[in-house]
Design a protein around this motif. Structure first.
Motif, short mmCIF file in Angstrom:
data_model
loop_
_atom_site.label_atom_id
_atom_site.label_comp_id
_atom_site.label_asym_id
_atom_site.label_seq_id
_atom_site.Cartn_x
_atom_site.Cartn_y
_atom_site.Cartn_z
N ASN A 1 -79.73 -61.67 -14.57
CA ASN A 1 -79.66 -63.01 -13.97
C ASN A 1 -79.77 -64.08 -15.05
O ASN A 1 -79.95 -63.78 -16.24
CB ASN A 1 -80.74 -63.19 -12.89
N LYS A 2 -79.68 -65.34 -14.64
CA LYS A 2 -79.64 -66.44 -15.61
C LYS A 2 -80.90 -66.48 -16.47
O LYS A 2 -80.83 -66.64 -17.69
CB LYS A 2 -79.47 -67.77 -14.88
N ALA A 3 -82.05 -66.31 -15.84
CA ALA A 3 -83.30 -66.37 -16.59
C ALA A 3 -83.39 -65.25 -17.61
O ALA A 3 -83.83 -65.45 -18.75
CB ALA A 3 -84.49 -66.31 -15.64
N GLN A 4 -82.95 -64.04 -17.22
CA GLN A 4 -82.98 -62.92 -18.15
C GLN A 4 -82.01 -63.14 -19.31
O GLN A 4 -82.33 -62.84 -20.46
CB GLN A 4 -82.65 -61.62 -17.41
N GLN A 5 -80.83 -63.69 -19.00
CA GLN A 5 -79.88 -63.98 -20.08
C GLN A 5 -80.43 -65.03 -21.03
O GLN A 5 -80.27 -64.93 -22.25
CB GLN A 5 -78.55 -64.45 -19.49
#
Length: 435
Positions: free
Chosen positions: A121-125
């Motif tokens: 997801n965006k946070a992980q990326q």
């Protein structure tokens, strides 16, 4: 420290799949992908100059993404760490980054290969960014989905996207020959059967090696023909994700084939989508859209043909109802094309957004009350049925807004007749409005 999910090397006595045994040991051994690996290609230039940066490898399954990443680490003397976005959580990522920091303090860099990176997801990326920027890791991500849609702009700005192609039949033949050398004997197939085997792999090298391994294990004293091969093997399912690139690429191909008036190509892409399991109702909806967007009033029957085909499918179901949709495909492809109404509609919407608060001119407003009459509502309205030729030529745009022409019919199909009408009314309008 051990890589995540690394169970260690298998014992020498453990059987190894053919695909694992044939894994290239150098980039020069990789079959295909010369558009990224060649001397003047991106990776060739990077390696020659010692300037390897973070990468996103985008391509279908079985074309060498993991192999290329592993060999890049070997060529640049970086520690290779592999993780999968499917199985990796935030605690796992923290541990990977900490291990990479420890290696860096010891003078060893880390190439972190992230399979299915689009599943983060965006946070992980975002969590990769500081470690990419300070040199803790050199990121190589692999994805089967369009990075433009699936990856953060911040990640894309720090990595170069390299597109890997599905393997050609020539590439697959080279891979099959390499497999035969490793096996020590040729496959027991006739020429046409061998071609059929390559086509079954559908551009996927790993799938081909799995098929080769099966065929090589058959006990037979003669070469098998195509019928015998297909009786023993199932064709590999086509790569198609109803919410991914395959879905949008094929519907784009269908739409543009119809717009290009090519019924044969249109039928091919229509059939490809059905064979891949696409919902015929989705296709019926898109065909109707094509009728109003690309054909419009050049052939007013195009939309009813699509709606009739849609209704026929609903009544008949599959597979009989799909023939009605195929009929609509051919009709649309051969129909005269015009996007005049589509273009006019977009222009009118743009003008409406720009001048959306202007009221209609008072002469075309109803005046049901005395107060409204006193305000001039309806005053001076010319009743067209009483005018010469049934046309008054009055201006119906808001007061103070210049008249504009949004609808410009084309000289094709029924719109040729409509153009005669618009030209006729334009001529009358000029005549009526002369001083």
């Amino acid at each position: 420290m051990a890589d995540l999910f690394d169970t260690g090397p298998a014992p020498d006595t453990a059987p190894r799949p053919l695909a694992d045994r044939l894994r290239p040991q150098a980039l020069s051994e990789v079959i295909g992908q010369q558009q990224v690996l060649g001397p003047e290609a991106p990776l060739g230039v990077m390696l020659a100059n010692g300037t390897l940066g973070s990468l996103i490898l985008w391509g279908p399954p079985g074309v060498g993404k993991t192999t290329i990443a592993r060999l890049l680490a070997r060529e640049t003397d970086l520690h290779f760490t592999q993780i999968s976005a499917i199985f990796t959580g935030v605690p796992d990522l923290r541990r990977v980054f900490e291990e990479a920091r420890m290696r860096r303090r010891q003078g060893k860099g880390t190439l972190l290969f992230v399979d299915e990176i689009h599943r983060f997801n965006k946070a992980q990326q975002d969590g990769f960014l500081p470690h990419m920027e300070d040199g803790t890791i050199l990121l190589v991500g692999a994805t089967t989905e369009n990075p433009s849609f699936e990856l953060n702009a911040a990640v894309l700005s720090r990595a170069q996207v390299l597109v890997l192609d599905r393997l050609s039949l020539t590439d697959l033949e080279h891979l099959a020959q390499r497999a035969e050398q490793a096996l020590g004997h040729a496959l027991p197939l006739t020429g046409p059967a061998r071609e059929a085997l390559l086509e079954m792999a559908d551009g996927d090298g790993r799938a081909l090696l799995n098929l080769v391994e099966q065929v090589a294990g058959w006990k037979t004293d003669h070469k098998l023909d195509t019928d015998a091969l297909t009786a023993r093997l199932m064709k590999r399912a086509a790569q198609y994700d109803k919410s991914g690139d395959g879905h949008y690429n094929l519907i784009s191909a269908l739409h543009k084939s119809i717009r290009g008036s090519d019924p044969d190509a249109a039928l091919y892409w229509f059939a490809r989508m059905l064979e891949a399991g696409e919902d015929p109702r989705f296709l019926a909806r898109r065909l109707t859209r094509m009728a109003v967007e690309d054909i419009g009033l050049a052939d007013p029957q195009a939309q009813p043909v699509c709606l009739d085909g849609w209704q026929s499918y609903e009544r008949l179901g599959s597979p009989e109802g799909e023939l009605a949709l195929a009929q609509a495909v051919v009709y649309l492809a051969l129909a005269p094309k015009s996007n005049a109404v589509y273009t006019a509609y977009k222009s009118a919407r743009a003008a409406a957004r720009k001048t959306g608060s202007l009221p209609p001119p008072k002469h075309i407003l109803n005046a049901p009350t005395k107060l409204m009459k006193d305000q001039g509502y309806g005053a001076g309205y010319a009743y067209d049925h009483d005018a010469e030729d049934g046309f008054s030529g009055q201006d119906y745009f808001p007061e103070g807004q210049p008249r504009d022409a949004y609808y410009i019919p084309v000289e094709r199909g029924f719109e040729r007749e409509l153009k005669k009408r618009t030209d006729y009314f334009a001529q009358l309008r000029r005549k009526r409005n002369q001083p």
